[in-house]
Design an enzyme around this catalytic site. Structure first.
Site, PDB file in Angstrom:
ATOM      1  N   PRO A   1      47.003  43.370  52.984  1.00 29.91           N
ATOM      2  CA  PRO A   1      45.821  43.333  53.857  1.00 29.91           C
ATOM      3  C   PRO A   1      45.248  44.718  54.123  1.00 29.91           C
ATOM      4  O   PRO A   1      44.167  44.846  54.699  1.00 29.91           O
ATOM      5  CB  PRO A   1      46.345  42.680  55.146  1.00 29.91           C
TER       6      PRO A   1
ATOM      7  N   GLU B   1      57.975  42.492  55.803  1.00 27.71           N
ATOM      8  CA  GLU B   1      57.074  43.367  56.558  1.00 27.71           C
ATOM      9  C   GLU B   1      56.294  44.300  55.643  1.00 27.71           C
ATOM     10  O   GLU B   1      55.354  44.957  56.044  1.00 27.71           O
ATOM     11  CB  GLU B   1      57.866  44.203  57.571  1.00 27.71           C
TER      12      GLU B   1
ATOM     13  N   ARG C   1      37.747  33.559  35.356  1.00 24.75           N
ATOM     14  CA  ARG C   1      36.446  32.920  35.147  1.00 24.75           C
ATOM     15  C   ARG C   1      35.472  33.831  34.403  1.00 24.75           C
ATOM     16  O   ARG C   1      34.511  33.368  33.820  1.00 24.75           O
ATOM     17  CB  ARG C   1      35.809  32.545  36.491  1.00 24.75           C
TER      18      ARG C   1
ATOM     19  N   ASP D   1      26.814  32.342  39.447  1.00 27.28           N
ATOM     20  CA  ASP D   1      27.534  31.997  40.667  1.00 27.28           C
ATOM     21  C   ASP D   1      26.847  32.489  41.914  1.00 27.28           C
ATOM     22  O   ASP D   1      26.121  33.476  41.872  1.00 27.28           O
ATOM     23  CB  ASP D   1      28.900  32.719  40.696  1.00 27.28           C
TER      24      ASP D   1
HETATM   25  N1  ADE Z   1      49.279  39.912  51.924  1.00 27.26           N
HETATM   26  C1  ADE Z   1      49.261  39.421  53.185  1.00 27.26           C
HETATM   27  N2  ADE Z   1      48.024  39.241  53.621  1.00 27.26           N
HETATM   28  C2  ADE Z   1      47.191  39.618  52.604  1.00 27.26           C
HETATM   29  C3  ADE Z   1      45.787  39.673  52.441  1.00 27.26           C
HETATM   30  N3  ADE Z   1      44.967  39.310  53.409  1.00 27.26           N
HETATM   31  N4  ADE Z   1      45.307  40.108  51.268  1.00 27.26           N
HETATM   32  C4  ADE Z   1      46.130  40.497  50.288  1.00 27.26           C
HETATM   33  N5  ADE Z   1      47.469  40.484  50.387  1.00 27.26           N
HETATM   34  C5  ADE Z   1      48.001  40.045  51.526  1.00 27.26           C
END
Ligand code: ADE
Length: 252
Positions: free
Chosen positions: A89, A116, A154, A169
């Site tokens: 993330p 984690e 794709r 798209d």
């Molecule tokens: N791992 C955990 N959450 C994630 C996300 N939002 N994007 C990519 N990998 C992740």
């Protein structure tokens, strides 16, 4: 294209990667997908892939040795500059443009984090790119990797039925696609718009663009700030706004 995925849960890929377009791409030899269980690169008898964090705190951290050795094995016969992408993330947010960029690579390696996180030295030693699929946290990188693989594949020529389909798209031109219809002509009192039934290609193209623009204006106005619009399209946008202000919906 060859894609190597490094994960502690390779079975998670079983369904999504063996159905529909992804299966067709693999079956036709357009996608060579290789799943690697990071535990196969551990060296102790318990196949330990995680450990407690230095400095304390909750959660477990993925150990560096098995991940780095899995990446090195995947890269052993790969061209230089093969992207090694960590799903996290904290990465740059995935988009249509990034999908196209990755589709131009001969090989890709995905590293799916769990627990984690990963020991920071994995990032320093082998990771070349970090990608997030949105500002929320999932339990691991497997689902994000599958999302990205689907979006990338794709764009490989020959995967979709018509060679231009991926360029039509939603998002391809910075605005969303308009509505689509198929038979029957009338369904529960709702009729397919007359313009689509009449077969005037120029009119249909204009109608589709206008509908896409309207949908973008309604659902994703942020996209319009970056979209390249013609004067006619800018005029249409102004009209949508006027219509709304007048409390009416413009006749289709
Ligand atoms: N791992 C955990 N959450 C994630 C996300 N939002 N994007 C990519 N990998 C992740």
């Amino acid at each position: 294209m060859r894609i190597d995925v490094l994960t502690l849960f390779p079975a998670m890929f079983d369904g999504p990667m063996t159905e529909s377009m992804l299966w067709k791409a693999r079956d036709r030899g357009l996608l060579d997908l290789r799943l690697h269980d990071i535990r196969d690169f551990t060296t102790d008898k318990h196949r330990t892939a995680d450990d407690i964090p230095y400095g304390g705190g909750g959660g477990m951290i993925m150990k560096p040795e098995p991940v780095v050795s899995a990446v090195e094995t995947a890269l052993s016969d790969a061209p230089p500059n093969t992207p090694v992408i960590l799903m996290t993330p904290q990465g740059r947010v995935f988009s249509h443009q990034i999908a196209k960029e990755l589709a131009g690579c001969e090989r890709l390696v995905f590293v799916c984090g769990r627990y984690e996180g990963l020991d920071e030295r994995v990032r320093q030693l082998v990771i070349t790119d970090e990608i997030s699929i949105g500002d929320y946290v999932l339990t691991g990188g497997e689902l994000p990797a599958m999302v990205i693989i689907d979006a990338v594949v794709r764009h490989i020529p020959g995967v979709l039925g018509a060679c231009w389909a991926a360029d039509e798209d939603s998002h391809a031109e910075g605005i969303l696609e308009g509505p689509h219809y198929t038979r029957p002509t009338v369904f529960r009192g709702l009729e397919v718009p007359a313009v689509l039934q009449q077969g005037d290609h120029g009119k249909i193209q204009r109608w589709r663009r206008e509908q896409g623009l309207r949908r973008t204006w309604q659902n994703r106005p942020d996209l319009l700030l970056r979209a390249r619009l013609t004067d006619e399209e800018k005029y249409l946008l102004a009209q949508f706004a006027d219509d709304q202000a007048a409390g009416q919906t413009r006749a289709l």
